[in-house]
Scaffold this active site. Structure first.
Site, PDB file in Angstrom:
ATOM      1  N   PRO A  48      72.168   7.046 -53.784  1.00 40.10           N
ATOM      2  CA  PRO A  48      71.404   5.783 -54.322  1.00 40.10           C
ATOM      3  C   PRO A  48      70.084   5.847 -55.144  1.00 40.10           C
ATOM      4  CG  PRO A  48      70.954   6.002 -51.959  1.00 40.10           C
ATOM      5  CD  PRO A  48      71.714   7.164 -52.213  1.00 40.10           C
ATOM      6  N   ASP A  87      68.725   2.626 -53.475  1.00 39.58           N
ATOM      7  CA  ASP A  87      67.595   2.826 -52.760  1.00 39.58           C
ATOM      8  C   ASP A  87      66.567   1.766 -52.932  1.00 39.58           C
ATOM      9  OD1 ASP A  87      67.067   4.928 -50.998  1.00 39.58           O
ATOM     10  OD2 ASP A  87      66.998   6.262 -52.692  1.00 39.58           O
ATOM     11  N   TRP A 518      63.702   8.753 -47.036  1.00 38.46           N
ATOM     12  CA  TRP A 518      64.480   9.955 -47.212  1.00 38.46           C
ATOM     13  C   TRP A 518      65.065   9.991 -45.942  1.00 38.46           C
ATOM     14  CZ3 TRP A 518      65.490  12.692 -51.296  1.00 38.46           C
ATOM     15  CH2 TRP A 518      64.422  12.631 -52.288  1.00 38.46           C
ATOM     16  N   GLN A 554      67.050  18.201 -55.216  1.00 37.91           N
ATOM     17  CA  GLN A 554      67.673  17.400 -54.124  1.00 37.91           C
ATOM     18  C   GLN A 554      67.763  18.537 -52.949  1.00 37.91           C
ATOM     19  OE1 GLN A 554      67.252  14.340 -53.618  1.00 37.91           O
ATOM     20  NE2 GLN A 554      66.582  13.931 -55.671  1.00 37.91           N
ATOM     21  N   TRP A 558      67.584  14.763 -51.011  1.00 38.67           N
ATOM     22  CA  TRP A 558      69.150  14.326 -50.321  1.00 38.67           C
ATOM     23  C   TRP A 558      69.764  15.145 -49.795  1.00 38.67           C
ATOM     24  CZ3 TRP A 558      74.056  12.643 -52.741  1.00 38.67           C
ATOM     25  CH2 TRP A 558      74.715  11.555 -51.946  1.00 38.67           C
ATOM     26  N   LYS A 591      58.602  18.615 -69.822  1.00 40.49           N
ATOM     27  CA  LYS A 591      59.367  17.199 -69.019  1.00 40.49           C
ATOM     28  C   LYS A 591      59.411  16.053 -70.029  1.00 40.49           C
ATOM     29  CE  LYS A 591      58.654  14.608 -64.827  1.00 40.49           C
ATOM     30  NZ  LYS A 591      57.539  14.311 -63.661  1.00 40.49           N
ATOM     31  N   LYS A 594      58.278   9.087 -70.974  1.00 35.97           N
ATOM     32  CA  LYS A 594      58.177   7.859 -71.643  1.00 35.97           C
ATOM     33  C   LYS A 594      56.909   7.809 -72.755  1.00 35.97           C
ATOM     34  CE  LYS A 594      61.351   5.063 -68.819  1.00 35.97           C
ATOM     35  NZ  LYS A 594      61.678   3.804 -68.142  1.00 35.97           N
TER      36      LYS A 594
END
Length: 675
Positions: A48, A87, A518, A554, A558, A591, A594
């Site tokens: 999610p 999430d 988490w 992850q 996750w 990286k 924005k």
């Protein structure tokens, strides 16, 4: 046979939109599920995301993988249900809401009212849900948004309670006091894998400090630290008898005790000074003068002690120990029953233990400490260093090593099971199994799962205000039975009002903490199905999942939490196959940002070249092999120019010639019949 005429100058984005419209009218996605037998399933877990921001390339890559493999299995005749999830809880959202409400920190949240704050979180958490559905749809991903699951649903939260209660009953859950990294801005501890998510190079002033021996005012132990703010909490100096130490006597007849191999590094000249090798044992248990005047008890303090963890790699071989601010420090302090001086609170502010600096931030204290040591001639040297330092992944604040209470999953107790179950998983790329993921499991620590925050699933622990007995609740029904109240919402500002009598006559109240988000993510297989309260047969048939996919980060997020909870609950891995992709970077290797605007908008790429071109480029790149990818618009354009257009032109040529041949054939038949 008829073929639809095509133009020589195709508009691929427009053609895609026609296909999407057909799928929508035909209900093609749902048919692809309904027409496959329920007895032949392929199970898939979808990690999610938060809906507080719009999808970016980091979502498009796994989203495309999650579309391709289920489509392939559908073509093989499998029934593949694909529920989207959200999430909804956690500090990332809390930090965002604080900014929007123009409040800062826990005190201002509580002044505002936890109920108002939590409801503000609830109203904002799905801000971009519709945009997500539109964008994922335009990218041709087949996924069920109508029957989505949310981690803030009462059904999901109840399953999280069940997970916790089950592990508690298995004695895999405990409350402990440990040294952990905390975020002073968020005023809560982080788990070790959260800490690993965000290290940055940070420039700090390290100091070499003079600790004066009690029985010899001209002899000093030289200790080095990168955290001067911890020095008021010092109670021990640690040395290692296995290492070679020296006494360095200066022109002013002062003696400094340090490692032999560090003499030249500190600027001492062996040719000009008296340097004498010593056995450090003669200084063990000697007392020294504290750097700061703080009130302390009668436990061990201000003494030189031996410690095996002292090395000759950094510093001077003399380690300043502040049990309140370090893992080795706390362990040694507890072992020796040393004083515990915690002059910084969990919000990173100086307490009344250090009255002259009370109320200032820990980061300001660094400067104050250096100034005071210099003024009192206790400072030997200041050295600026650049080191890799853990930063809060939610709010970008430097973390502090801090001894505090937390609730833990005792992952160290199931380490061998975790390693064994990892061998049952098919990882792509395969080096992840025994590499990044396997090595992380080898170094496993107990997992801190409680957060002293607000917007999350509350820990289902009620404690008596008199006898301090604790009760763990595992379901809504159990809480309703004990409290004789109807329970509809499980969020903190509702369940904290629910109290009931203890056997001793005291009142049972819920403890303050909520779950680390988490823990909720790792509970996704159970929460999304409201297991074990509903869908038990369906869940048990499809667990472990046949397939999952997310980014390489992850392995410590996750993937890890899924694996821990499934192993702890069922002694099974949570998934059978896992595709691990790399990170999409800007064209210059930086990286994507924005703020810097260093990458093209994904939807602009779709509008210009089509979703298929973007998907093909990503799926044919290094990112699918778990490696980083520098994104470039030119590469997407190359897919159209070098692959899609040649295929289109081939078909156009075939269609044109087929039509011509068909006309000639029909003309010959007509002539033959008329002749």
């Amino acid at each position: 046979m008829n073929f639809k005429p095509v133009t020589s100058q195709p508009n691929f984005p427009s053609l895609e939109e026609e296909i999407l419209e057909f799928w929508k009218k035909d209900n093609t996605f749902q048919k692809s599920i309904d027409e496959r037998p329920k007895t032949k399933t392929f199970s898939f877990y979808d990690g999610p995301p938060f809906a507080t921001g719009l999808p970016h390339y980091g979502h498009i890559v796994p989203g495309t993988i999650k579309d391709i493999i289920p489509r392939f299995k559908t073509m093989q005749g499998f029934r593949v249900e694909r529920r989207f999830g959200w999430d909804c809880h956690g500090l990332p959202l809390e930090c965002e809401i604080e900014k929007e409400l123009k409040i800062n920190g826990k005190r201002e949240i509580e002044k505002m009212g936890i109920d108002k704050f939590n409801e503000a979180c609830r109203s904002t958490v799905l801000r971009y849900a519709k945009e997500w559905e539109q964008i994922m749809g335009r990218l041709a991903r087949w996924v069920d948004f109508k029957n989505d699951y949310k981690t803030m649903d009462a059904s999901f939260m109840e399953s999280v309670w069940w997970v916790f209660k089950t592990l508690y009953d298995k004695k895999i859950i405990y409350q402990g006091y440990k040294s952990m990294h905390i975020c002073p801005r968020c005023a809560t501890p982080l788990s070790n894998f959260e800490v690993s998510l965000n290290y940055k190079d940070k420039t700090d002033k390290s100091v070499y400090v003079k600790f004066e021996l009690n029985d010899d005012s001209r002899t000093f132990f030289l200790a080095w630290t990168t955290t001067p703010w911890t020095l008021p909490g010092n109670v021990i100096l640690a040395v290692n008898p296995k290492l070679q130490y020296v006494e360095v006597e200066t022109e002013t007849q002062e003696k400094y005790i340090l490692l032999e191999k560090k003499v030249s590094e500190l600027g001492f000249s062996p040719e000009k000074l008296k340097i004498k090798k010593i056995k450090i044992e003669k200084y063990l248990h000697k007392k020294y003068q504290p750097l700061f005047k703080v009130e302390a008890g009668n436990k061990l303090k201000y003494e030189v002690v031996p410690a095996d963890f002292v090395s000759d790699e950094e510093g001077t071989g003399v380690v300043h120990i502040a049990p309140a601010f370090g893992e080795d420090d706390l362990k040694l302090g507890e072992k020796l029953n040393a004083e515990f001086i915690q002059h910084i609170n969990i919000e990173g502010q100086v307490t009344n233990i250090l009255p002259e600096y009370q109320g200032i931030s820990v980061f300001s204290l660094n400067k104050k400490v250096i100034e005071k040591l210099e003024e009192e001639k206790k400072l030997f040297k200041v050295k600026e260093i650049v080191h890799s330092y853990p930063i809060c992944w939610r709010c970008d604040t430097p973390l502090l090593n801090y001894a505090t209470k937390s609730w833990f999953v005792k992952t160290t107790a199931i380490k061998e099971k975790l390693l064994k179950n990892n061998q049952k998983i098919h990882w792509v790329p395969d080096h992840i199994k025994n590499g990044r993921f396997g090595q992380w499991l080898e170094q496993i620590r107990d997992w801190s799962i409680s957060r002293a925050r607000y917007w999350g699933t509350p820990l289902p622990v009620w404690e008596c205000d008199v006898c301090k007995k604790q009760i763990v609740i595992g379901s809504v029904a159990e809480l309703e039975e004990k409290s004789k109240q109807k329970v509809k919402d499980l969020h903190k500002h509702f369940v904290d009002k629910i109290k009931f009598k203890c056997e001793c006559g005291g009142e049972m109240r819920r403890i303050f903490e909520v779950f680390d988000c988490w823990f909720e993510s790792g509970s996704m297989p159970y929460g999304s199905n409201h297991y074990p309260f509903e869908n038990a047969e369906k869940f048990e048939k499809n667990h472990p999942a046949d397939f999952i996919s997310e980014g390489i980060d992850q392995t410590r997020g996750w993937f890890y939490t899924l694996h821990v909870l499934s192993t702890a609950l069922f002694d099974k891995p949570a998934f059978k196959n896992c595709v691990v992709h790399g990170i999409v970077l800007a064209e210059d290797g930086q990286k994507m940002s924005k703020h810097k605007k260093n990458y093209p908008d994904p939807m602009l790429m779709v509008k210009k070249y089509g979703a298929d071109a973007l998907r093909f480029f990503l799926m044919n790149s290094t990112v699918i092999k778990g490696e980083d990818l520098c994104f470039s618009e030119k590469s997407v354009n190359d897919v159209v120019r070098q692959i899609f257009l040649p295929i289109w032109n081939t078909y156009s040529f075939f269609q044109m010639n087929f039509s011509s041949e068909k006309k000639n054939y029909e003309l010959r038949i007509t002539r033959k019949r008329s002749g």
